[in-house]
Each structure stands twice: as C-alpha cells, then as structure tokens.
Design an enzyme around this catalytic site. Structure first.
Site, short mmCIF file in Angstrom:
data_model
loop_
_atom_site.label_atom_id
_atom_site.label_comp_id
_atom_site.label_asym_id
_atom_site.label_seq_id
_atom_site.Cartn_x
_atom_site.Cartn_y
_atom_site.Cartn_z
N LEU A 198 -36.24 25.73 -39.14
CA LEU A 198 -34.98 25.05 -39.41
C LEU A 198 -35.21 23.55 -39.27
O LEU A 198 -36.03 23.13 -38.46
CB LEU A 198 -33.88 25.51 -38.43
CG LEU A 198 -33.43 26.96 -38.49
CD1 LEU A 198 -32.43 27.24 -37.36
CD2 LEU A 198 -32.82 27.32 -39.83
N ASP A 199 -34.48 22.76 -40.04
CA ASP A 199 -34.58 21.32 -39.90
C ASP A 199 -34.20 20.90 -38.48
O ASP A 199 -33.44 21.59 -37.79
CB ASP A 199 -33.66 20.61 -40.90
CG ASP A 199 -34.08 20.82 -42.34
OD1 ASP A 199 -35.27 21.12 -42.57
OD2 ASP A 199 -33.23 20.69 -43.23
N LYS A 200 -34.68 19.75 -38.07
CA LYS A 200 -34.38 19.23 -36.73
C LYS A 200 -32.88 19.22 -36.46
O LYS A 200 -32.42 19.62 -35.38
CB LYS A 200 -34.94 17.82 -36.59
CG LYS A 200 -34.59 17.13 -35.28
CD LYS A 200 -35.14 15.71 -35.24
CE LYS A 200 -34.72 15.01 -33.94
NZ LYS A 200 -35.23 13.61 -33.89
#
Length: 326
Positions: free
Chosen positions: A139-141
């Site tokens: 998942l993106d940050k």
C-alpha cells in the site's frame, strides 16, 4: 565483489538506446536507472570509449562495464506498533496505519513496516529478498488498511499466484471531491508513468498497462462523496489516478489534484478542515483470499480509521452545510 559485463551487439540490432539495450538484457541484474548512473559515472565503455545513455547501439558494437558490488544493508528489527488482525504459522494480516512506508529503500532502512515485521516475526518468507521479506503486495505510504504478509515461502508463492490471477479481492473506501454522478461508475484506462513527470502515474502514459477500477457511492456530502472502490488490477497509484481521471480526486491527495479542489471552496472552515488532512483519504477496508496452505476462505474488514471517520462526521454536520452545491 564487482562484476564485469561484456557484450557484442548482434548485427540485427540497430538504433536502440544504450541504457535500454543494457537494462533489457537478461544477463544484467540492474535497473535502467542504475545503468544510467553507471554511464554518467563513465563506467560504461562503448567500443572502448565513454558513452552516453542516449547513444544508439549498432550491430558489431562492443560494450564493457563493471558494476560495483551491491550496497550492503542491515535491515533491523524495530519495535514499531502493529495492529495484527489475523495470524497463524503461514501468514498474518495487518491493518497498516497511514504514514508507514511498507519496505526499506536504498538509504532509508529504518521505520518501515518490514522493520516492524522483523520485530514481530522471526520466520518471514525470504522470497521478497532482504529488503522485502514477507511482502506480497503493498500500500502507498499515505494509504491505510489491510495487508497480508507471508511468513513462509509456501505461503508467499501461493499468495503471489492468487494476486497474479486476480483472485484476491481488495476493496477500498475513498473520500473524493465532487458530488459523484450516479450510484456506480467505472474507469477502464491504462496506467503508466506520466510523460511529463516520471514520479507520477497517468492515464496518458505511452506504455500504460491495462487497469480497471469500479466504484459505488456510499454517502454524499455535497462537496464530497464517500465511495467504495474495487479494483480488478493493481497498478501503482491506480485508484488515485483513475478517480482523478474521472474528475473526482481523492481528498488530501496532493499529487493527484486533491488539494487544488479544496482551495476553491468559499467556506473557510470547511476548506481548512479538508486541507488539513495530511494524506490521501484512501483506506483498504476489505481483503479476501484463499489461505495458501489450508485452502480456507478468509475475509477481513477494517472500518475507516479515526482521521477519516472524523472528517466524514464533520462533513455530515452543519459547519459543512453551506458548502453543499459547490
């Protein structure tokens, strides 16, 4: 230990960029960016002369370069709190908080999910390599929500196969700008690197990969809409790019248009509240897959985290009412 590469360009090869030619070779275990850095440092010689990345190779060319030994890194365990939703001998499912980077990268070896996992587990799958042990997907940050992590190589292989066959169900909650038209919508547009900004993804890429995103409106707030978003493919930044493409950028998404929409609101309190969100309002709320070892069907749900739930409560209240219709 450094490694020396030597190539004789086949007569049938004409006009390909040097960096592209080398990065496409099955013999070279280096990215195009790494090769470009070696060329810029003068480490790559073409016909016994320094070359440029843009040089067009021709049949009969001789290319020699020496790659330095890989950078050594110690990815250490760190006592970073984790919300573990499920765990057994093969895998664990965690609810990742926004702001936590999934895996280390060159020069940044601390404070990631991998560091936290190494503290929590002592038997992560090694298939992902030293930088990504146990990591099957990411998942993106700025995105919060559910992730599955492999603790054994068998689990890693089984989960990776399910992701490859699109058998894993991932459903997200997204708060987007705009009064979304209709109860349901879709975007079927290839996603790849933006032609003008290589750090961004875009539907205008010359080499985009197929990507399909579907959404359903859950709640309307006038200035914004809460969506359930389902994806058939898992391209980088896919949901963020597709929703922007559809005209509904995600609230808090500074990269894909979210902050620009907030600046145009006349309700100062509402504008300030929306712009205060420090990350995209995107949450991986449901994850379903087949256990790669036992064959059991597993499904997990995660409600909106407090930052997004509080923002939705605010949008339902009277302070946001004057913004309806903007």
């Amino acid at each position: 230990m450094s490694k020396v590469y030597a190539f004789h360009v086949e007569e049938t090869t004409h006009g390909e960029r040097l960096d592209v030619f080398l990065s496409a070779s099955s013999e070279v275990d280096l990215s195009r960016a790494q090769i470009q850095r070696l060329i810029a440092a003068g480490r790559v010689r073409l016909n016994d002369r320094p070359a440029k990345a843009s040089h067009r190779v021709q049949g009969g060319d001789e290319i020699v370069f020496e790659a330095p030994p890989p950078e050594t890194s110690e990815i250490g365990a760190e006592d970073i709190p984790l919300t573990v939703v499920y765990e057994d001998a093969s895998l664990l499912v965690i609810d990742k908080p926004a702001g936590l980077v999934v895996h280390p990268a060159a020069g940044h070896y601390r404070g990631t999910l991998v560091n936290a996992l190494l503290f929590h587990c002592h038997d992560l799958s090694g298939i992902g390599g030293v930088m990504r042990p146990g990591i099957v997907h990411r998942l993106d940050k700025g995105t919060s929500g559910l992730m599955v992590v492999a603790k054994s190589d068998a689990a890693h292989q089984g989960l990776a196969a399910q992701f490859s066959r699109h058998e894993v169900t991932k459903s997200y909650l997204a708060l987007v700008y705009g009064n979304v038209r209709g109860e349901e919508g879709s975007c079927d547009a290839p996603v790849g690197r933006d032609v003008a900004d290589r750090k961004k993804m875009s539907t205008r890429s010359r080499r985009g990969k197929e990507a399909r995103t579907h959404w359903r409106a859950l709640e309307y707030y006038g200035v914004a809409t809460l969506l359930q978003v389902d994806i058939e493919t898992g391209r980088t930044h896919q949901i963020r790019v597709h929703l922007q493409h559809a005209g509904y950028p995600i609230v808090g998404d500074a990269v894909y248009g979210g902050n620009q929409r907030a600046s145009g609101l006349s309700n100062t309190l509402l504008r300030a509240r929306l712009k205060a969100l420090p990350r995209p309002a995107l949450h991986a709320g449901r994850l379903s897959f087949t256990h790669p070892v036992t064959g059991a069907a597993l499904s997990f749900d995660s409600p909106l985290p407090p930052d997004l739930a509080d923002l939705c409560d605010f949008l339902r209240g009277p302070a946001a009412a004057p913004a309806v219709g903007q």
